[in-house]
Design a protein around this motif. Sequence first.
Motif, PDB file in Angstrom:
ATOM      1  N   MET A 248      62.832 -54.936  -3.696  1.00  0.00           N
ATOM      2  CA  MET A 248      63.135 -53.634  -3.780  1.00  0.00           C
ATOM      3  C   MET A 248      64.407 -53.179  -3.702  1.00  0.00           C
TER       4      MET A 248
ATOM      5  N   LEU B  99      66.723 -54.198  -6.118  1.00  0.00           N
ATOM      6  CA  LEU B  99      66.873 -53.398  -7.213  1.00  0.00           C
ATOM      7  C   LEU B  99      67.414 -52.166  -7.214  1.00  0.00           C
TER       8      LEU B  99
ATOM      9  N   LEU C 236      74.753 -49.053 -10.998  1.00  0.00           N
ATOM     10  CA  LEU C 236      74.725 -48.614 -12.427  1.00  0.00           C
ATOM     11  C   LEU C 236      75.032 -47.316 -12.677  1.00  0.00           C
TER      12      LEU C 236
ATOM     13  N   ILE D 280      77.911 -45.687 -14.661  1.00  0.00           N
ATOM     14  CA  ILE D 280      77.825 -44.566 -15.757  1.00  0.00           C
ATOM     15  C   ILE D 280      78.542 -43.271 -15.386  1.00  0.00           C
TER      16      ILE D 280
ATOM     17  N   LYS E 205      67.787 -44.275 -25.485  1.00  0.00           N
ATOM     18  CA  LYS E 205      69.296 -44.588 -25.747  1.00  0.00           C
ATOM     19  C   LYS E 205      70.055 -44.017 -24.656  1.00  0.00           C
TER      20      LYS E 205
ATOM     21  N   ARG F 188      77.975 -38.376 -28.354  1.00  0.00           N
ATOM     22  CA  ARG F 188      79.253 -39.586 -28.346  1.00  0.00           C
ATOM     23  C   ARG F 188      80.067 -39.464 -27.197  1.00  0.00           C
ATOM     24  N   ALA F 189      80.160 -38.417 -26.392  1.00  0.00           N
ATOM     25  CA  ALA F 189      80.899 -38.661 -25.240  1.00  0.00           C
ATOM     26  C   ALA F 189      80.185 -38.720 -23.995  1.00  0.00           C
TER      27      ALA F 189
ATOM     28  N   ASN G 227      55.320 -50.937  -7.872  1.00  0.00           N
ATOM     29  CA  ASN G 227      56.775 -50.170  -7.544  1.00  0.00           C
ATOM     30  C   ASN G 227      57.720 -51.054  -7.922  1.00  0.00           C
ATOM     31  N   THR G 228      57.625 -52.465  -8.004  1.00  0.00           N
ATOM     32  CA  THR G 228      58.721 -53.466  -8.226  1.00  0.00           C
ATOM     33  C   THR G 228      58.621 -53.449  -9.931  1.00  0.00           C
TER      34      THR G 228
ATOM     35  N   ALA H 225      60.363 -50.168 -10.550  1.00  0.00           N
ATOM     36  CA  ALA H 225      61.950 -50.352 -10.318  1.00  0.00           C
ATOM     37  C   ALA H 225      62.616 -51.206 -11.331  1.00  0.00           C
ATOM     38  N   ARG H 226      62.138 -52.263 -11.814  1.00  0.00           N
ATOM     39  CA  ARG H 226      62.740 -53.340 -12.635  1.00  0.00           C
ATOM     40  C   ARG H 226      63.171 -52.503 -14.147  1.00  0.00           C
TER      41      ARG H 226
ATOM     42  N   VAL I 224      65.917 -50.076 -13.723  1.00  0.00           N
ATOM     43  CA  VAL I 224      67.240 -51.034 -13.867  1.00  0.00           C
ATOM     44  C   VAL I 224      67.610 -51.536 -15.032  1.00  0.00           C
TER      45      VAL I 224
ATOM     46  N   GLN J 169      66.845 -49.935 -18.033  1.00  0.00           N
ATOM     47  CA  GLN J 169      67.144 -48.757 -18.589  1.00  0.00           C
ATOM     48  C   GLN J 169      68.643 -48.471 -18.298  1.00  0.00           C
ATOM     49  N   LEU J 170      68.789 -48.512 -17.017  1.00  0.00           N
ATOM     50  CA  LEU J 170      70.072 -48.095 -16.593  1.00  0.00           C
ATOM     51  C   LEU J 170      71.209 -49.138 -17.369  1.00  0.00           C
ATOM     52  N   ARG J 171      70.802 -50.241 -17.443  1.00  0.00           N
ATOM     53  CA  ARG J 171      71.828 -51.395 -17.992  1.00  0.00           C
ATOM     54  C   ARG J 171      72.134 -51.045 -19.307  1.00  0.00           C
ATOM     55  N   ILE J 172      71.085 -50.570 -20.188  1.00  0.00           N
ATOM     56  CA  ILE J 172      71.138 -50.020 -21.599  1.00  0.00           C
ATOM     57  C   ILE J 172      72.169 -49.037 -21.501  1.00  0.00           C
ATOM     58  N   GLU J 173      72.147 -47.833 -20.771  1.00  0.00           N
ATOM     59  CA  GLU J 173      72.672 -46.720 -20.751  1.00  0.00           C
ATOM     60  C   GLU J 173      74.330 -47.050 -20.217  1.00  0.00           C
ATOM     61  N   ALA J 174      74.330 -47.959 -19.454  1.00  0.00           N
ATOM     62  CA  ALA J 174      75.932 -48.072 -18.919  1.00  0.00           C
ATOM     63  C   ALA J 174      76.699 -48.726 -20.151  1.00  0.00           C
TER      64      ALA J 174
ATOM     65  N   ILE K 205      76.926 -48.317 -23.165  1.00  0.00           N
ATOM     66  CA  ILE K 205      77.347 -47.761 -24.525  1.00  0.00           C
ATOM     67  C   ILE K 205      78.733 -47.328 -24.706  1.00  0.00           C
TER      68      ILE K 205
ATOM     69  N   ARG L 120      81.540 -44.652 -25.302  1.00  0.00           N
ATOM     70  CA  ARG L 120      81.773 -43.306 -25.134  1.00  0.00           C
ATOM     71  C   ARG L 120      83.039 -42.932 -25.734  1.00  0.00           C
ATOM     72  N   ILE L 121      83.063 -41.712 -26.653  1.00  0.00           N
ATOM     73  CA  ILE L 121      84.255 -41.126 -27.122  1.00  0.00           C
ATOM     74  C   ILE L 121      85.042 -40.067 -26.166  1.00  0.00           C
TER      75      ILE L 121
END
Lengths: 338, 72
Positions: free
Chosen positions: A4, A7, A14, A18, A217, A254-255, B10-11, B14-15, B18, B20-25, B27, B29-30
């Motif tokens: 935990m 994580l 992350l 971002i 997304k 896009r931004a 909970n784990t 949390a996984r 994380v 999801q955040l990896r996907i969002e990080a 992308i 950006r313009i």
Amino acid sequence: MGEMDTLKKEADGLKTQIEAARKAVNDTTMAAVASGVAAAPRVQLKNRKTLKGHLAKIYGLHWSADNRHMVSASQDGKLLIWDTYTGNKVYAVPLKSSWVMSCSMAPSGNLVASGGLDNMCTIVNIKAASPKTLRELDAHEGYLSHSRFLSDTEILTASGDTTCCLWDLETGKQKVIYKSHVGDCMCLAVSPDQNSFISGACDSSAKLWDVRDGGCKQTFIGHTSDINAIAFFPSGTAVITGSDDCTLKMYDLRADQEVNGYQDAALNAGVTSVSLSSSGRLIFAGYDNFNCNIWDSLKAEKVGVLSGHDNRVSCIGVPDDGLGICTGSWDSFLKIWN
Amino acid sequence: MSSKMQSSNNTAHARRAVQQLRIEASIERIKVSKASADLMHYCGEHAKYDPLLMGIPASENPFKDKKPCTIL
């Protein structure tokens, strides 16, 4: 416990990444870019029609794709379908549960959907000899806050159980479940190309989803309270959100960040509903304080107000042809303005 | 629910967060300058077709009540 901690550390890392990436492209403000644009004209719209017929608070309205008919939902236990050119009621659909929170009409005009505290989305065929219940979509574990048809065979729903869902109307079963919000989902809007949709929730975030694969997304943060209303900018590249924090925000997809905010120190009423004019220049927002304010989407200035309701404006909508705007209120009336 | 199940829930949660955040990080950006310019351009191109911005002549307004004319 070790996992935990690892994580949490990775999640925090992350989030920082971002934030830094968003900052890196934040080279100016929309206010600065729009400073050279002529101000939108002062918008003075007249109340052309008042639709009377509901006997209790109106919670939802949705224009037909034909720009003329409209469905409205009230906690008097009815859906009414109106011919807005004449002001006449065309159909009345009695609801099994009067605790309705939303309604929508399919692009074909054949079907309407409603739902609320019964946790179900009920689909009715209004073109049958007499309005006939086609499906009761029953799988959400919380209230139904919003719905939008993609066609006569698919509908998207948003729920207080924190998920959104895509349903197959031919089988009545869930096709895709969209899970990521950590608060009640309050609203959704479909992109112009129907490949994605955006949801707003009580976790103060808005999320962009791929309709087909169920993946989230992008996530947009910044609001400090429930997001009650959401709409796509007509280009499909930005979204507008309205919140209980009394502000609206424009997020550019896009931004990947907020590019404009619409607030007024004097305004301390939550935003309940939002809709845009056909060019995207005007944002119409309904508030708890009985008014609808009109904002210049580029310059973030208030350019008009629609007042006339005697209670909260709970829902709002502009038809596809952009020829007017309809407001629905807890005062039981719908008003059409242009 | 036993505390063991709860902690593994909970784990799992949390996984997923994380993941999801990896996907969002990841992308692209313009720049906000380009995004804003594009939105302004869209508004500009479509303004003349926006009835609520431009106004609607009475003869073309489907919501306006048509009253009979009286010639005085």
